[in-house]
Design an enzyme around this catalytic site. Structure first.
Site, PDB file in Angstrom:
ATOM      1  CG  MET A 163      32.950  -4.936  22.757  1.00 10.33           C
ATOM      2  SD  MET A 163      33.925  -3.487  22.384  1.00 10.33           S
ATOM      3  CE  MET A 163      35.439  -3.856  23.251  1.00 10.33           C
ATOM      4  CG  PHE A 170      38.670 -12.932  20.620  1.00 10.12           C
ATOM      5  CD1 PHE A 170      38.758 -13.463  19.347  1.00 10.12           C
ATOM      6  CD2 PHE A 170      39.727 -13.150  21.488  1.00 10.12           C
ATOM      7  CE1 PHE A 170      39.867 -14.200  18.942  1.00 10.12           C
ATOM      8  CE2 PHE A 170      40.844 -13.883  21.102  1.00 10.12           C
ATOM      9  CZ  PHE A 170      40.917 -14.403  19.821  1.00 10.12           C
ATOM     10  N   GLY A 200      35.263 -15.615  31.063  1.00 12.08           N
ATOM     11  CA  GLY A 200      34.612 -14.480  31.734  1.00 12.08           C
ATOM     12  C   GLY A 200      33.231 -14.242  31.135  1.00 12.08           C
ATOM     13  CG  HIS A 201      32.885 -12.802  27.125  1.00 14.64           C
ATOM     14  ND1 HIS A 201      34.111 -12.954  26.511  1.00 14.64           N
ATOM     15  CD2 HIS A 201      32.657 -11.467  27.151  1.00 14.64           C
ATOM     16  CE1 HIS A 201      34.593 -11.777  26.174  1.00 14.64           C
ATOM     17  NE2 HIS A 201      33.739 -10.849  26.558  1.00 14.64           N
ATOM     18  CG  ASP A 213      35.083  -4.086  31.408  1.00 16.07           C
ATOM     19  OD1 ASP A 213      35.916  -3.467  30.750  1.00 16.07           O
ATOM     20  OD2 ASP A 213      34.905  -5.324  31.281  1.00 16.07           O
TER      21      ASP A 213
END
Ligand code: AMP
Length: 289
Positions: free
Chosen positions: A30, A32, A36-37, A150
């Site tokens: 999503m 920003f 982590g991404h 998640d």
């Protein structure tokens, strides 16, 4: 790096790549973007010839009164991060592109979406499963990389991909944390400096429960109470859930073992944060353990 805003462009690119015999690895986000991404992007680059990252704040996974409008967005910064980390394609569809007028098809994964975040966010996983299924059809990846941050989402996607024979390899990656233990999240941007400190109660609660587990305690209520005790010391924190569940099915467990996941969701002021840990896994962070 190419940036595609339309489904048609993205889909054409993927069809061409596959015809050329190139494998596609995919990181849905999503936006920003944070470290982590980036850890998912690195894994995607390692696995495929072409690395596609999507940025889409998906309206169907937000409930009424949730933070869809205020969710942090910064495409310029995300583009820089993607470029720097060797992303080949950024796919940034608009909401009308993904859900045009007349849209009416949704993917419902059943039992596994009922507890935890599914209980406190009704309809959330219907939105997640639907958008991921759509993205898979558009991007046509060989593999897709998701974060264990998640945890339930990853379990739901694995279930959906298996149940619907989607033929996409699903890869889970460990949670990336700030040096003090806070799990990285785009939503951490909402926290005031005081709330940022309070937010440490999530990783501290996990560390305390893990310590008790390692001392030999296998009692689900005792481990849960230990986590609750730590969160209870933080006045700004309101527990949404603290639960121990089977790491695969997310079913309730009688006694804890290495395959049990401790999952929690806690509100710090207006910000809802999640964190989790498999009990049999290594340390939470350098400083708390
Ligand atoms: P989001 O942009 O928050 O929807 O997240 C996109 C992907 O990044 C999901 O697969 C998340 O699980 C993953 N992700 C988010 N935060 C982290 C983190 N701290 N460590 C590892 N993966 C993460």
């Amino acid at each position: 790096m190419d940036t595609f805003f339309s489904v048609a462009e993205m889909s054409r690119f993927s069809s061409r790549s596959r015809k050329e015999g190139k494998s596609i690895s995919f990181v849905p986000t999503m936006g920003f973007l944070h470290e982590g991404h980036v850890s998912l992007i690195r894994e995607a680059r390692r696995r495929g010839d072409v690395c596609v990252v999507s940025i889409f704040v998906n309206p169907t996974q937000f409930g009424v009164g949730e933070d869809f409008q205020s969710y942090p967005r910064d495409l310029e910064r995300d583009t820089e991060i993607a470029l720097k980390n060797g992303v080949d394609v950024l796919f940034v569809p608009g909401a009308a592109e993904m859900y045009p007028k007349g849209y009416q098809t949704y993917v419902n994964v059943e039992e596994i979406t009922l507890p935890l975040c599914g209980a406190s966010r009704p309809g959330h996983f219907r939105g997640v499963a639907t958008v991921v299924a759509k993205l898979f059809n558009i991007v046509k990846p060989d593999s897709a990389i998701f974060g264990e941050k998640d945890y339930q989402q990853l379990a739901v996607i694995r279930r959906m991909v298996g149940d619907l024979n989607m033929g996409v390899e699903i890869v889970g990656m460990p949670i990336v944390r700030e040096p003090d233990g806070l799990a990285m999240s785009s939503r951490n941007a909402y926290l005031s400096p005081a709330e940022r400190k309070s937010a440490l109660c999530l990783s501290r609660a996990i560390a305390a429960a893990i310590e008790l587990y390692r001392s030999g305690n296998r009692s689900v209520p005792a481990l849960r109470n230990e986590a609750l005790r730590i969160i209870g010391e933080e006045p700004a924190a309101r527990v949404d859930y603290v639960e121990l569940r089977d790491g695969e099915s997310l079913a309730e467990v009688d006694t804890a073992d290495d395959g049990t996941v401790l999952a929690l969701a806690v509100r710090i002021g207006a910000t809802r944060l999640i964190d989790n840990r498999m009990l049999g896994r290594g340390v939470v962070c350098r400083e708390t353990c």
